[in-house]
Design a protein around this motif. Structure first.
Motif, PDB file in Angstrom:
ATOM      1  N   THR A 111       0.822  -1.212   0.000  1.00 41.97           N
ATOM      2  CA  THR A 111       0.000   0.000   0.000  1.00 41.97           C
ATOM      3  C   THR A 111       0.857   1.264   0.000  1.00 41.97           C
ATOM      4  OG1 THR A 111      -0.169  -0.174   2.420  1.00 41.97           O
ATOM      5  CG2 THR A 111      -1.971  -1.128   1.113  1.00 41.97           C
ATOM      6  N   LYS A 112       1.981   1.256   0.714  1.00 46.03           N
ATOM      7  CA  LYS A 112       2.851   2.432   0.742  1.00 46.03           C
ATOM      8  C   LYS A 112       3.520   2.649  -0.607  1.00 46.03           C
ATOM      9  CE  LYS A 112       3.889   2.381   5.710  1.00 46.03           C
ATOM     10  NZ  LYS A 112       4.960   2.288   6.739  1.00 46.03           N
ATOM     11  N   THR A 113       3.912   1.551  -1.257  1.00 42.44           N
ATOM     12  CA  THR A 113       4.523   1.663  -2.583  1.00 42.44           C
ATOM     13  C   THR A 113       3.543   2.258  -3.579  1.00 42.44           C
ATOM     14  OG1 THR A 113       5.971  -0.246  -2.184  1.00 42.44           O
ATOM     15  CG2 THR A 113       5.564   0.361  -4.476  1.00 42.44           C
ATOM     16  N   VAL A 114       2.301   1.767  -3.554  1.00 41.09           N
ATOM     17  CA  VAL A 114       1.279   2.276  -4.470  1.00 41.09           C
ATOM     18  C   VAL A 114       1.027   3.756  -4.215  1.00 41.09           C
ATOM     19  CG1 VAL A 114      -1.158   2.114  -5.103  1.00 41.09           C
ATOM     20  CG2 VAL A 114       0.206   0.031  -4.842  1.00 41.09           C
ATOM     21  N   LYS A 115       0.981   4.139  -2.961  1.00 42.35           N
ATOM     22  CA  LYS A 115       0.782   5.555  -2.628  1.00 42.35           C
ATOM     23  C   LYS A 115       1.921   6.412  -3.183  1.00 42.35           C
ATOM     24  CE  LYS A 115      -0.040   8.638   1.318  1.00 42.35           C
ATOM     25  NZ  LYS A 115      -0.160   8.710   2.805  1.00 42.35           N
ATOM     26  N   SER A 116       3.163   5.904  -3.074  1.00 38.78           N
ATOM     27  CA  SER A 116       4.317   6.639  -3.587  1.00 38.78           C
ATOM     28  C   SER A 116       4.280   6.727  -5.107  1.00 38.78           C
ATOM     29  CB  SER A 116       5.617   5.958  -3.135  1.00 38.78           C
ATOM     30  OG  SER A 116       5.745   5.977  -1.737  1.00 38.78           O
ATOM     31  N   ILE A 117       3.865   5.645  -5.774  1.00 40.63           N
ATOM     32  CA  ILE A 117       3.769   5.650  -7.236  1.00 40.63           C
ATOM     33  C   ILE A 117       2.742   6.683  -7.691  1.00 40.63           C
ATOM     34  CG2 ILE A 117       2.982   4.299  -9.236  1.00 40.63           C
ATOM     35  CD1 ILE A 117       4.214   1.833  -7.879  1.00 40.63           C
ATOM     36  N   LEU A 118       1.583   6.696  -7.085  1.00 39.00           N
ATOM     37  CA  LEU A 118       0.535   7.630  -7.472  1.00 39.00           C
ATOM     38  C   LEU A 118       0.967   9.077  -7.253  1.00 39.00           C
ATOM     39  CD1 LEU A 118      -2.590   5.785  -5.993  1.00 39.00           C
ATOM     40  CD2 LEU A 118      -1.936   5.956  -8.400  1.00 39.00           C
ATOM     41  N   SER A 119       1.740   9.291  -6.192  1.00 36.38           N
ATOM     42  CA  SER A 119       2.222  10.644  -5.907  1.00 36.38           C
ATOM     43  C   SER A 119       3.321  11.057  -6.888  1.00 36.38           C
ATOM     44  CB  SER A 119       2.739  10.702  -4.473  1.00 36.38           C
ATOM     45  OG  SER A 119       3.306  11.960  -4.189  1.00 36.38           O
ATOM     46  N   ARG A 178      10.308   4.943 -13.942  1.00 34.63           N
ATOM     47  CA  ARG A 178      11.143   3.917 -14.569  1.00 34.63           C
ATOM     48  C   ARG A 178      11.348   2.760 -13.588  1.00 34.63           C
ATOM     49  NH1 ARG A 178      13.681   5.734 -19.089  1.00 34.63           N
ATOM     50  NH2 ARG A 178      15.302   4.127 -18.871  1.00 34.63           N
ATOM     51  N   LEU A 179      11.886   1.671 -14.109  1.00 35.28           N
ATOM     52  CA  LEU A 179      12.098   0.481 -13.284  1.00 35.28           C
ATOM     53  C   LEU A 179      13.027   0.781 -12.113  1.00 35.28           C
ATOM     54  CD1 LEU A 179      11.047  -2.444 -13.409  1.00 35.28           C
ATOM     55  CD2 LEU A 179      13.196  -3.091 -14.513  1.00 35.28           C
ATOM     56  N   GLU A 180      14.066   1.562 -12.361  1.00 35.63           N
ATOM     57  CA  GLU A 180      15.023   1.870 -11.292  1.00 35.63           C
ATOM     58  C   GLU A 180      14.380   2.731 -10.197  1.00 35.63           C
ATOM     59  OE1 GLU A 180      16.370   4.170 -15.045  1.00 35.63           O
ATOM     60  OE2 GLU A 180      15.553   2.195 -14.515  1.00 35.63           O
ATOM     61  N   ASP A 181      13.358   3.505 -10.568  1.00 34.91           N
ATOM     62  CA  ASP A 181      12.646   4.289  -9.548  1.00 34.91           C
ATOM     63  C   ASP A 181      11.938   3.361  -8.559  1.00 34.91           C
ATOM     64  OD1 ASP A 181      13.382   6.676 -10.779  1.00 34.91           O
ATOM     65  OD2 ASP A 181      11.655   6.597 -12.134  1.00 34.91           O
ATOM     66  N   LEU A 182      11.392   2.269  -9.065  1.00 37.82           N
ATOM     67  CA  LEU A 182      10.738   1.301  -8.187  1.00 37.82           C
ATOM     68  C   LEU A 182      11.750   0.642  -7.263  1.00 37.82           C
ATOM     69  CD1 LEU A 182       8.311  -0.414 -10.736  1.00 37.82           C
ATOM     70  CD2 LEU A 182       7.769   1.353  -9.049  1.00 37.82           C
ATOM     71  N   GLY A 183      12.946   0.400  -7.777  1.00 33.70           N
ATOM     72  CA  GLY A 183      13.998  -0.177  -6.948  1.00 33.70           C
ATOM     73  C   GLY A 183      14.359   0.734  -5.794  1.00 33.70           C
ATOM     74  N   ARG A 184      14.356   2.041  -6.051  1.00 32.51           N
ATOM     75  CA  ARG A 184      14.659   2.989  -4.975  1.00 32.51           C
ATOM     76  C   ARG A 184      13.551   3.042  -3.926  1.00 32.51           C
ATOM     77  NH1 ARG A 184      17.520   5.801  -9.179  1.00 32.51           N
ATOM     78  NH2 ARG A 184      15.599   6.755  -9.996  1.00 32.51           N
ATOM     79  N   LEU A 185      12.352   2.593  -4.296  1.00 30.42           N
ATOM     80  CA  LEU A 185      11.259   2.518  -3.326  1.00 30.42           C
ATOM     81  C   LEU A 185      11.303   1.239  -2.502  1.00 30.42           C
ATOM     82  CD1 LEU A 185       8.247   3.821  -5.477  1.00 30.42           C
ATOM     83  CD2 LEU A 185       9.446   5.034  -3.638  1.00 30.42           C
ATOM     84  N   GLY A 186      12.304   0.403  -2.745  1.00 25.73           N
ATOM     85  CA  GLY A 186      12.443  -0.839  -1.991  1.00 25.73           C
ATOM     86  C   GLY A 186      11.655  -1.998  -2.576  1.00 25.73           C
ATOM     87  N   VAL A 187      11.192  -1.872  -3.816  1.00 25.06           N
ATOM     88  CA  VAL A 187      10.416  -2.933  -4.457  1.00 25.06           C
ATOM     89  C   VAL A 187      11.347  -4.033  -4.943  1.00 25.06           C
ATOM     90  CG1 VAL A 187       8.925  -3.470  -6.425  1.00 25.06           C
ATOM     91  CG2 VAL A 187       8.589  -1.358  -5.132  1.00 25.06           C
ATOM     92  N   SER A 188      10.923  -5.294  -4.810  1.00 26.51           N
ATOM     93  CA  SER A 188      11.678  -6.424  -5.348  1.00 26.51           C
ATOM     94  C   SER A 188      11.459  -6.466  -6.858  1.00 26.51           C
ATOM     95  CB  SER A 188      11.198  -7.738  -4.718  1.00 26.51           C
ATOM     96  OG  SER A 188      11.759  -8.846  -5.394  1.00 26.51           O
ATOM     97  N   LEU A 189      12.455  -6.016  -7.622  1.00 25.68           N
ATOM     98  CA  LEU A 189      12.304  -5.941  -9.075  1.00 25.68           C
ATOM     99  C   LEU A 189      12.124  -7.325  -9.687  1.00 25.68           C
ATOM    100  CD1 LEU A 189      14.895  -3.168  -9.992  1.00 25.68           C
ATOM    101  CD2 LEU A 189      12.455  -2.958  -9.522  1.00 25.68           C
ATOM    102  N   ARG A 190      12.765  -8.310  -9.128  1.00 21.81           N
ATOM    103  CA  ARG A 190      12.618  -9.667  -9.645  1.00 21.81           C
ATOM    104  C   ARG A 190      11.166 -10.113  -9.589  1.00 21.81           C
ATOM    105  NH1 ARG A 190      12.237 -14.412  -6.928  1.00 21.81           N
ATOM    106  NH2 ARG A 190      12.729 -16.337  -8.060  1.00 21.81           N
ATOM    107  N   LYS A 191      10.461  -9.690  -8.563  1.00 16.24           N
ATOM    108  CA  LYS A 191       9.080 -10.115  -8.377  1.00 16.24           C
ATOM    109  C   LYS A 191       8.113  -9.350  -9.269  1.00 16.24           C
ATOM    110  CE  LYS A 191       6.019 -11.463  -4.588  1.00 16.24           C
ATOM    111  NZ  LYS A 191       5.859 -11.505  -3.117  1.00 16.24           N
ATOM    112  N   VAL A 192       8.373  -8.045  -9.470  1.00 12.73           N
ATOM    113  CA  VAL A 192       7.391  -7.234 -10.191  1.00 12.73           C
ATOM    114  C   VAL A 192       7.615  -7.180 -11.697  1.00 12.73           C
ATOM    115  CG1 VAL A 192       7.067  -5.797  -8.144  1.00 12.73           C
ATOM    116  CG2 VAL A 192       8.638  -5.025  -9.934  1.00 12.73           C
ATOM    117  N   GLN A 193       8.824  -7.437 -12.147  1.00 12.35           N
ATOM    118  CA  GLN A 193       9.154  -7.248 -13.564  1.00 12.35           C
ATOM    119  C   GLN A 193       8.204  -7.952 -14.537  1.00 12.35           C
ATOM    120  OE1 GLN A 193      13.389  -8.243 -13.499  1.00 12.35           O
ATOM    121  NE2 GLN A 193      13.895  -6.155 -14.106  1.00 12.35           N
TER     122      GLN A 193
END
Length: 410
Positions: free
Chosen positions: A346-354, A362-377
């Motif tokens: 929920t916090k990641t989604v809130k940050s994305i919307l903001s 970009r993909l690297e922006d999600l990595g900076r949010l602490g997202v597991s890129l392997r899982k979301v790619q």
């Protein structure tokens, strides 16, 4: 031979370990500084319980007694169980709570009990403890009482005046299971008590006409607990019962406790305990239902037997079963669909919307949010990234499954 207070504490703190519903988030903030009294609470964060090994933890979690007139087959403290018995007086529980707090061991009390003499007698002693702490000693810390459905409505209402949270355990997910393993407990009485408590909580939340203030009554709400794996109920049945409890009685939490085999158990009970991962998956599914917009039927329809996949978390399992809903464009998709992407909280989604209001993500922006890129790619489209035909791979599930482990021989 009379047991010492230390010996009884060891017995009754150990006996309380089977009760999982001891978290204490959601209450109002209270501080003794400047207002007198003893203790304080934060709005959330207190959890865990006192352990006999000396660890400094937050809640003194004990039973008033492990004597019980009921003979529930799944309970180690049932009347026919051959366990060592002990009992505190209300004065001893009050003294322990205050002394443990003064020694900085705890911030509050979680109190449950076996039923002695009658439901009203037991509930009266528990209320007496909470009343003494609040009124005589001005204790402002957290108090969670495990209430007894068969106790009088007046006693449960009085308990709500002093406790931050009340819980009424439903124990098993079906009326049939309760009738088979705990015939002395009446599901209708449990539901009635939950309904009455909800009405009182809602009534107290309304400001009075004269003062415009709200009454202090169970500010952290009510909770319950279900035993998993004792009666053969599927995860779909368990989660369906949870959904009805949340909807009908406004519960703050439903706790899931994996059944643990007990000595001299009934032949009706399973001989081995369910995997703890099943309990974990139920909590994850519960979270999806409460905070991510999933329906119970969506979560449990992925498998044929109604049980959650133990190898994959429920959101990932759902996504793999509904590949036609993906990939999701993180720069354009609505909040409801972003919450269904594996790896997005929920916090990641809130940050994305903001963030996407000001720039393309970009993909690297999600990595900076602490997202597991392997899982979301495989499930998203981002600026400069597309999964191509990854979702069509027949081995996609195997990519996420845990790696095999070599079991020990000893």
């Amino acid at each position: 031979m009379k047991k010492s207070l230390k010996e009884r504490l060891a017995i009754l703190s150990d006996a309380a370990k089977y009760d999982a519903s001891c978290a204490s988030s959601g209450t109002t903030k209270r501080h003794s500084a400047g207002s007198g009294g003893l203790g304080s609470t934060e709005g959330s964060g207190i959890c865990h319980a006192y352990a006999p090994d000396g660890r400094c933890i937050s809640l003194l979690k004990i039973l008033l007694t492990n004597f019980c007139i009921y003979d529930c087959a799944y309970c180690i403290n049932r009347s026919s169980s051959n366990v060592e018995r002990a009992r505190f007086t209300p004065e001893e529980v009050v003294w322990l709570t205050l002394e443990f707090y003064r020694r900085n061991y705890i911030e509050g009390l979680f109190l449950s009990s076996g039923i002695i003499r009658s439901s009203d007698h037991t509930m009266e002693e528990m209320v007496r403890i909470a009343r003494e702490l609040r009124t005589t000693h001005n204790f402002r810390g957290y108090i969670h009482l495990k209430t007894i459905p068969e106790a009088s409505a007046a006693l449960i209402e009085e308990a709500g005046l002093y406790a931050d949270r009340l819980s009424i355990n439903i124990e098993l997910p079906t009326d049939t299971g309760i009738g088979q393993f705990a015939p002395e407990k009446k599901p209708d009485n449990i539901r009635r008590a939950m309904g009455d408590l909800r009405l009182k909580i809602e009534d107290a939340s309304e400001p009075t006409l004269q003062t415009k203030r709200r009454k202090h009554f169970v500010p952290a709400g009510q909770s319950t607990q279900m035993i998993v794996g004792a009666d053969g109920a599927s995860d779909a049945t368990i989660l369906g019962t949870s959904a009805r409890l949340y909807g009908s009685y406004g519960l703050k939490r439903v706790y899931y406790s994996a059944f643990s085999p007990i000595p001299d158990a009934s032949s009706k009970l399973p001989l081995i305990k369910p995997p703890l991962m099943r309990e974990h998956r139920l909590y994850q599914a519960d979270w999806l239902y409460r905070f991510y917009g999933f329906e119970i039927g969506e979560i449990t329809s992925v498998t044929q037997d109604g049980n959650l996949d133990l190898d994959l978390d429920p959101k990932l399992s759902w996504a793999l079963g509904h590949r036609d809903r993906f990939p999701v464009d993180v720069n354009r998709a609505p909040k409801e669909m972003l919450l269904r992407v594996p790896g997005f909280g929920t916090k990641t989604v809130k940050s994305i919307l903001s963030s996407r209001r000001f720039r393309r993500i970009r993909l690297e922006d999600l990595g900076r949010l602490g997202v597991s890129l392997r899982k979301v790619q495989p499930f998203i489209v981002a600026d400069g990234w597309t999964p191509h035909r990854v979702l069509e791979r027949s081995d996609l599930k195997a990519m996420f499954a845990p790696q095999p482990e070599q079991l020990t021989l000893f």
